[in-house]
Enzyme design. Structure first.
Site, PDB file in Angstrom:
ATOM      1  N   SER A  58       0.828  -1.198   0.000  1.00 21.24           N
ATOM      2  CA  SER A  58       0.000   0.000   0.000  1.00 21.24           C
ATOM      3  C   SER A  58       0.874   1.265   0.000  1.00 21.24           C
ATOM      4  CB  SER A  58      -0.955  -0.051   1.189  1.00 21.24           C
ATOM      5  OG  SER A  58      -1.928   0.944   1.068  1.00 21.24           O
ATOM      6  N   ASP A  68      13.229   3.133  -9.773  1.00 21.18           N
ATOM      7  CA  ASP A  68      13.581   3.044  -8.355  1.00 21.18           C
ATOM      8  C   ASP A  68      14.393   1.796  -8.012  1.00 21.18           C
ATOM      9  OD1 ASP A  68      12.306   5.444  -7.781  1.00 21.18           O
ATOM     10  OD2 ASP A  68      10.366   4.470  -7.492  1.00 21.18           O
ATOM     11  N   HIS A 128      -7.676  -5.397  -1.020  1.00 24.09           N
ATOM     12  CA  HIS A 128      -6.405  -4.673  -0.956  1.00 24.09           C
ATOM     13  C   HIS A 128      -5.292  -5.624  -0.485  1.00 24.09           C
ATOM     14  CE1 HIS A 128      -3.979  -1.135  -0.887  1.00 24.09           C
ATOM     15  NE2 HIS A 128      -4.007  -0.903   0.408  1.00 24.09           N
ATOM     16  N   ARG A 180       6.130   8.803  -6.643  1.00 21.57           N
ATOM     17  CA  ARG A 180       5.458   7.517  -6.456  1.00 21.57           C
ATOM     18  C   ARG A 180       6.442   6.423  -6.839  1.00 21.57           C
ATOM     19  NH1 ARG A 180       5.043   5.805 -11.623  1.00 21.57           N
ATOM     20  NH2 ARG A 180       4.610   7.374 -13.220  1.00 21.57           N
ATOM     21  N   ASP A 236      -0.096  -3.937  -4.091  1.00 25.38           N
ATOM     22  CA  ASP A 236      -1.215  -3.011  -4.253  1.00 25.38           C
ATOM     23  C   ASP A 236      -0.856  -1.607  -3.751  1.00 25.38           C
ATOM     24  OD1 ASP A 236      -3.653  -2.772  -5.497  1.00 25.38           O
ATOM     25  OD2 ASP A 236      -4.811  -2.955  -3.652  1.00 25.38           O
TER      26      ASP A 236
END
Ligand SMILES: *[C@@H]1O[C@H](CO)[C@@H](O)[C@H](O)[C@H]1NC(C)=O
Ligand SMILES: *[C@@H]1O[C@H](CO)[C@@H](O)[C@H](O)[C@H]1NC(C)=O
Ligand SMILES: *[C@@H]1O[C@H](CO)[C@@H](O)[C@H](O)[C@H]1NC(C)=O
Length: 499
Positions: free
Chosen positions: A168, A211, A273, A206, A192
């Site tokens: 998350s 990354d 989720h 984000r 997720d």
């Protein structure tokens, strides 16, 4: 704030989760207290703690690493040459580490015995209003990068052995960490990744493919309408959308009765989720039952069974076993799953040419298919129609089974007289209206071409009686395997053509 409406719905979920308690909305001990060193007792837990798990017992304290403390690192038994996982939780409503995290840690320890499994505990900064927690993640990412930079000073430590796993909001923390660290971490897995305030955001704000050397993402709760807790846009090298990435089987959003049985809508949302974590855990512990995902440009094409190819890296394992792929463009991948562990299913593409000789109007049949294999037989599987069945044309369908059927031997095709869904009932009604003078509806199917997603095998099934290929409502047709592979283009048809 990009999408106020979305955020608002997210807030309302927050309220429901917190059971309306104001105390829950504003945890005691404000953020300011924890960030300013003055007035904080020396023994206070730091806002970002690194807990090296040394036991599988979730109650066991573990070992708190402290940046710069070499002796502690040694005492804790940190293995410099082994793989290192950083497990990063997300925004929290309870202020405590949740059960999924212990499951994930234990699965990692089981799979990689030598590995260092470090829990990044940023609970004090995550147990805030969502918007405040979001504002804290940059700093948490910096702390993780700082810890990695310190470890990099050790001779044997390699950033390539580092795998950050973020759930998350934790996925975006991992993104920041990968961005800030000197060098490139081996891998980041986003489970997720959070959507509100990140959907459409700039790639430096984000999780994004730059990354880490390899960024793989599981999207499990990204409905295209209403609240989307997970991010919908692809953010990694491979982005996997199990069951289309919106609704997961067994979570209660699929069917009205199920959602009533499941309980509150917020519990169902949590189930969707968190499914990303359980799919990842499944990939760790059920290595012998791997789930495959298939590249596809959109979920509807996948639903139609068009995308079951493994050529040119178009398919991949999901979760921990995913093979590294570094394409320039994001690769969106899809699969169906079961409702629980092991999640693996078996995908089949069915290519059926449906002939309509006698009827002039539009007929929409409701077909069911039953597969008979050397190991087991499938239940009756509806042929899901995404748009409309085309007549005098080849239609492609996706069917999947929970059980391994083995080698397919026979196929039964049935046209249901009684429709099982309102959608099909409506279609039947419509096609009935469109040809009131011709109640005898008949279609012809001569063969069914099948491709298995899991084995990539192609097979052709021919009508048992080549002269009887007609099917009407309430009837069935049988097909037996007549060849391995599909018909070559230059091959003349060995079948009796119906005049
Ligand atoms: C450290 O990890 C390496 C690589 O996985 C392994 O070969 C070695 O046995 C480990 N050392 C200890 C002390 O566990
Ligand atoms: C399909 O083709 C047949 C003859 O080849 C024709 O009679 C029939 O009308 C066509 N049906 C549709 C729905 O186009
Ligand atoms: C199809 O054509 C290719 C090349 O012309 C030939 O090698 C092959 O044998 C043909 N296949 C069949 C089934 O006739």
């Amino acid at each position: 704030m990009r999408n106020p409406a979305l955020l608002l719905s997210f807030w309302s979920v927050y309220c429901c989760f917190a059971a309306g308690s104001l105390e829950n909305l504003r945890p005691q001990g404000s953020l300011q207290d924890e960030q300013t060193p003055t007035g904080v007792p020396a023994t206070a837990k730091p806002p970002v703690a690194f807990n090296l798990r040394t036991s599988k017992d979730p109650e066991h304290e573990g070992c708190h690493l402290s940046l710069g403390d070499n002796q502690l690192l040694e005492d804790c038994g940190f293995n410099m040459t082994a793989k290192t996982f950083f497990v990063i939780h997300g925004w929290t409503m309870s202020g405590m580490l949740e059960k999924w995290l212990h499951n994930l840690v234990s699965a990692l320890q089981t799979r990689e015995r030598d590995a260092n499994v470090v829990v990044v505990d940023w609970l004090p900064l995550a147990h805030q209003l969502y918007i405040d927690a979001v504002n804290n993640i940059r700093m948490v990412g910096q702390r993780v990068a700082g810890m990695l930079d310190w470890l990099q000073e050790k001779e044997e430590f390699s950033l390539g052995n580092v795998h950050l796993i973020g759930y998350s909001l934790g996925a975006h923390v991992a993104g920041y960490a990968g961005n800030f660290v000197k060098g490139t971490v081996g891998r980041i897995t986003g489970l997720d990744p959070a959507g509100p305030m990140f959907e459409g955001a700039d790639l430096h704000k984000r999780l994004s493919p730059d990354d880490a050397d390899f960024v793989d993402v599981l999207h499990t709760y990204t409905p295209s309408f209403g609240l989307s807790i997970g991010i919908r846009m692809p953010v990694g090298h491979i982005d996997i959308y199990p069951n289309g990435g919106d609704f997961q089987p067994g979570c209660g959003f699929n069917d009205v009765l199920g959602s009533i049985a499941y309980g509150t809508i917020t519990e169902a949302a949590k189930c969707e989720h968190e499914r990303a974590v359980h799919l990842f855990v499944d990939s760790l512990v059920n290595q012998d039952k791997p789930s495959f995902a298939f590249q596809c440009t959109d979920p509807n094409r996948f639903k139609k069974g068009i995308c079951l190819s493994c050529r040119k890296n178009r398919c991949n394992n999901i979760g921990y076993n995913a093979k590294k792929m570094r394409k320039k463009r994001n690769s969106k991948m899809y699969l169906k799953t079961r409702a629980g562990m092991p999640f693996r299913v078996y995908h089949y593409q069915m290519k059926i040419h449906i002939f309509s000789y006698k009827n002039s109007g539009d007929i929409q049949p409701t077909f069911y298919i039953t597969l008979y294999g050397s190991n087991a037989d499938s239940p009756d599987l509806p042929l899901e129609v995404v748009e409309k069945i085309k007549l005098n044309a080849t239609n492609t369908f996706l069917v999947y089974t929970e059980e391994d059927l083995g080698d397919l031997l026979k196929i039964r095709l049935a046209w249901e007289r009684i429709s099982h869904s309102w959608y099909n009932l409506w279609n039947e009604f419509r096609s009935y209206l469109s040809q009131p003078s011709n109640p005898s509806r008949e279609l012809h199917v001569r063969r069914i071409r099948v491709k298995s997603g899991e084995t990539q095998r192609k097979m052709t099934f021919c009508a048992q009686d080549p002269k009887k290929t007609g099917i009407s409502p309430g009837q069935e047709l049988w097909f037996h395997k007549c060849r391995d592979g599909w018909r070559m283009k230059n091959e003349t048809s060995p079948f009796v053509e119906l005049a």
